[in-house]
Design a protein around this motif. Sequence first.
Motif, PDB file in Angstrom:
ATOM      1  N   ARG A 159     -13.510  -0.179  66.168  1.00 28.49           N
ATOM      2  CA  ARG A 159     -13.406  -0.409  67.605  1.00 28.49           C
ATOM      3  C   ARG A 159     -12.031  -0.973  67.928  1.00 28.49           C
ATOM      4  NH1 ARG A 159     -17.006   2.474  67.013  1.00 28.49           N
ATOM      5  NH2 ARG A 159     -19.165   2.210  67.612  1.00 28.49           N
ATOM      6  N   SER A 160     -11.676  -0.943  69.194  1.00 28.87           N
ATOM      7  CA  SER A 160     -10.360  -1.426  69.618  1.00 28.87           C
ATOM      8  C   SER A 160     -10.162  -2.896  69.245  1.00 28.87           C
ATOM      9  CB  SER A 160     -10.174  -1.218  71.120  1.00 28.87           C
ATOM     10  OG  SER A 160     -11.174  -1.904  71.855  1.00 28.87           O
ATOM     11  N   GLU A 161     -11.226  -3.694  69.318  1.00 26.15           N
ATOM     12  CA  GLU A 161     -11.105  -5.110  68.969  1.00 26.15           C
ATOM     13  C   GLU A 161     -10.698  -5.281  67.507  1.00 26.15           C
ATOM     14  OE1 GLU A 161     -14.250  -3.978  70.211  1.00 26.15           O
ATOM     15  OE2 GLU A 161     -13.638  -4.373  72.262  1.00 26.15           O
ATOM     16  N   HIS A 162     -11.195  -4.408  66.642  1.00 28.16           N
ATOM     17  CA  HIS A 162     -10.839  -4.481  65.223  1.00 28.16           C
ATOM     18  C   HIS A 162      -9.341  -4.210  65.031  1.00 28.16           C
ATOM     19  CE1 HIS A 162     -15.227  -3.105  64.669  1.00 28.16           C
ATOM     20  NE2 HIS A 162     -15.180  -4.416  64.633  1.00 28.16           N
ATOM     21  N   ALA A 163      -8.833  -3.204  65.722  1.00 25.85           N
ATOM     22  CA  ALA A 163      -7.416  -2.854  65.593  1.00 25.85           C
ATOM     23  C   ALA A 163      -6.529  -3.963  66.156  1.00 25.85           C
ATOM     24  CB  ALA A 163      -7.128  -1.531  66.303  1.00 25.85           C
ATOM     25  N   TYR A 164      -6.932  -4.548  67.293  1.00 31.40           N
ATOM     26  CA  TYR A 164      -6.155  -5.651  67.867  1.00 31.40           C
ATOM     27  C   TYR A 164      -6.149  -6.861  66.933  1.00 31.40           C
ATOM     28  CZ  TYR A 164      -6.217  -3.110  72.320  1.00 31.40           C
ATOM     29  OH  TYR A 164      -6.063  -2.180  73.310  1.00 31.40           O
ATOM     30  N   THR A 165      -7.291  -7.149  66.326  1.00 27.69           N
ATOM     31  CA  THR A 165      -7.370  -8.265  65.377  1.00 27.69           C
ATOM     32  C   THR A 165      -6.458  -8.016  64.178  1.00 27.69           C
ATOM     33  OG1 THR A 165      -9.636  -8.725  66.069  1.00 27.69           O
ATOM     34  CG2 THR A 165      -8.958  -9.618  63.943  1.00 27.69           C
ATOM     35  N   ALA A 166      -6.470  -6.783  63.679  1.00 23.48           N
ATOM     36  CA  ALA A 166      -5.602  -6.441  62.551  1.00 23.48           C
ATOM     37  C   ALA A 166      -4.125  -6.584  62.940  1.00 23.48           C
ATOM     38  CB  ALA A 166      -5.889  -5.028  62.068  1.00 23.48           C
ATOM     39  N   ALA A 167      -3.780  -6.240  64.167  1.00 23.73           N
ATOM     40  CA  ALA A 167      -2.390  -6.360  64.624  1.00 23.73           C
ATOM     41  C   ALA A 167      -1.946  -7.817  64.656  1.00 23.73           C
ATOM     42  CB  ALA A 167      -2.237  -5.730  66.011  1.00 23.73           C
ATOM     43  N   VAL A 168      -2.773  -8.674  65.217  1.00 19.22           N
ATOM     44  CA  VAL A 168      -2.427 -10.095  65.288  1.00 19.22           C
ATOM     45  C   VAL A 168      -2.371 -10.693  63.881  1.00 19.22           C
ATOM     46  CG1 VAL A 168      -3.200 -12.352  66.125  1.00 19.22           C
ATOM     47  CG2 VAL A 168      -3.297 -10.369  67.633  1.00 19.22           C
ATOM     48  N   ALA A 169      -3.324 -10.298  63.031  1.00 19.30           N
ATOM     49  CA  ALA A 169      -3.328 -10.791  61.654  1.00 19.30           C
ATOM     50  C   ALA A 169      -2.073 -10.348  60.904  1.00 19.30           C
ATOM     51  CB  ALA A 169      -4.578 -10.310  60.928  1.00 19.30           C
ATOM     52  N   SER A 170      -1.614  -9.115  61.160  1.00 17.47           N
ATOM     53  CA  SER A 170      -0.424  -8.636  60.456  1.00 17.47           C
ATOM     54  C   SER A 170       0.836  -9.389  60.882  1.00 17.47           C
ATOM     55  CB  SER A 170      -0.243  -7.128  60.644  1.00 17.47           C
ATOM     56  OG  SER A 170       0.170  -6.822  61.951  1.00 17.47           O
ATOM     57  N   ALA A 172       2.012  -4.181  62.754  1.00 20.36           N
ATOM     58  CA  ALA A 172       1.471  -4.640  64.032  1.00 20.36           C
ATOM     59  C   ALA A 172       1.557  -3.583  65.137  1.00 20.36           C
ATOM     60  CB  ALA A 172       2.144  -5.935  64.468  1.00 20.36           C
ATOM     61  N   PRO A 173       2.703  -2.942  65.369  1.00 20.83           N
ATOM     62  CA  PRO A 173       2.745  -1.930  66.429  1.00 20.83           C
ATOM     63  C   PRO A 173       1.798  -0.756  66.165  1.00 20.83           C
ATOM     64  CG  PRO A 173       4.975  -2.511  65.749  1.00 20.83           C
ATOM     65  CD  PRO A 173       4.037  -3.178  64.801  1.00 20.83           C
ATOM     66  N   THR A 174       1.617  -0.410  64.901  1.00 23.77           N
ATOM     67  CA  THR A 174       0.689   0.675  64.567  1.00 23.77           C
ATOM     68  C   THR A 174      -0.734   0.289  64.935  1.00 23.77           C
ATOM     69  OG1 THR A 174       2.125   1.349  62.745  1.00 23.77           O
ATOM     70  CG2 THR A 174      -0.154   2.143  62.696  1.00 23.77           C
ATOM     71  N   PHE A 175      -1.129  -0.943  64.569  1.00 20.23           N
ATOM     72  CA  PHE A 175      -2.479  -1.393  64.902  1.00 20.23           C
ATOM     73  C   PHE A 175      -2.664  -1.545  66.410  1.00 20.23           C
ATOM     74  CE2 PHE A 175      -2.577  -3.246  60.448  1.00 20.23           C
ATOM     75  CZ  PHE A 175      -3.466  -2.296  59.974  1.00 20.23           C
ATOM     76  N   PHE A 176      -1.632  -2.038  67.111  1.00 18.54           N
ATOM     77  CA  PHE A 176      -1.735  -2.142  68.566  1.00 18.54           C
ATOM     78  C   PHE A 176      -1.879  -0.749  69.190  1.00 18.54           C
ATOM     79  CE2 PHE A 176       0.253  -6.499  68.464  1.00 18.54           C
ATOM     80  CZ  PHE A 176      -0.804  -7.144  69.061  1.00 18.54           C
ATOM     81  N   GLY A 177      -1.140   0.229  68.684  1.00 20.50           N
ATOM     82  CA  GLY A 177      -1.261   1.601  69.182  1.00 20.50           C
ATOM     83  C   GLY A 177      -2.642   2.173  68.948  1.00 20.50           C
ATOM     84  N   LEU A 178      -3.189   1.943  67.756  1.00 19.97           N
ATOM     85  CA  LEU A 178      -4.559   2.393  67.472  1.00 19.97           C
ATOM     86  C   LEU A 178      -5.556   1.699  68.390  1.00 19.97           C
ATOM     87  CD1 LEU A 178      -4.755   2.623  63.580  1.00 19.97           C
ATOM     88  CD2 LEU A 178      -5.097   4.466  65.219  1.00 19.97           C
ATOM     89  N   GLY A 179      -5.329   0.408  68.629  1.00 14.06           N
ATOM     90  CA  GLY A 179      -6.209  -0.330  69.528  1.00 14.06           C
ATOM     91  C   GLY A 179      -6.192   0.235  70.937  1.00 14.06           C
ATOM     92  N   LEU A 180      -5.011   0.575  71.425  1.00 10.62           N
ATOM     93  CA  LEU A 180      -4.907   1.172  72.756  1.00 10.62           C
ATOM     94  C   LEU A 180      -5.593   2.531  72.809  1.00 10.62           C
ATOM     95  CD1 LEU A 180      -1.237   0.273  73.718  1.00 10.62           C
ATOM     96  CD2 LEU A 180      -3.330  -0.548  74.816  1.00 10.62           C
ATOM     97  N   ALA A 181      -5.385   3.348  71.782  1.00 10.54           N
ATOM     98  CA  ALA A 181      -6.024   4.667  71.750  1.00 10.54           C
ATOM     99  C   ALA A 181      -7.541   4.533  71.687  1.00 10.54           C
ATOM    100  CB  ALA A 181      -5.504   5.474  70.558  1.00 10.54           C
TER     101      ALA A 181
END
Length: 94
Positions: free
Chosen positions: A11-22, A56-65
């Motif tokens: 889910r998008s929340e997972h990708a956003y969490t991964a971005a912040v963690a990275s 981080a930008p990759t995970f944020f992009g996945l989160g947005l998608a």
Amino acid sequence: MIKKLHDVGLRSEHAYTAAVASIGLSVLTWAASLRAEPGAGLDRADRWGIYVGEWAPTFFGLGLALSHYEQEEGSLMGKAHTDGERRQQMTGTA
């Protein structure tokens, strides 16, 4: 690809969490590399930090998608629900 990721439970929340963690992991790898390899110098520590920081930008992009996909899916589900209610009203079944 986004549909497949969503179907397996990402889910998008997972990708956003991964971005912040990275972002945090980037700082930690930089500091760890600086301490663990003092002979390698600041350049090597910087490379480690930058490498992990680029995730981080990759995970944020996945989160947005994924967020966009989830919103579209939600609007389609709402439309299907509304259409079903209309059919029930038209046929008199409820």
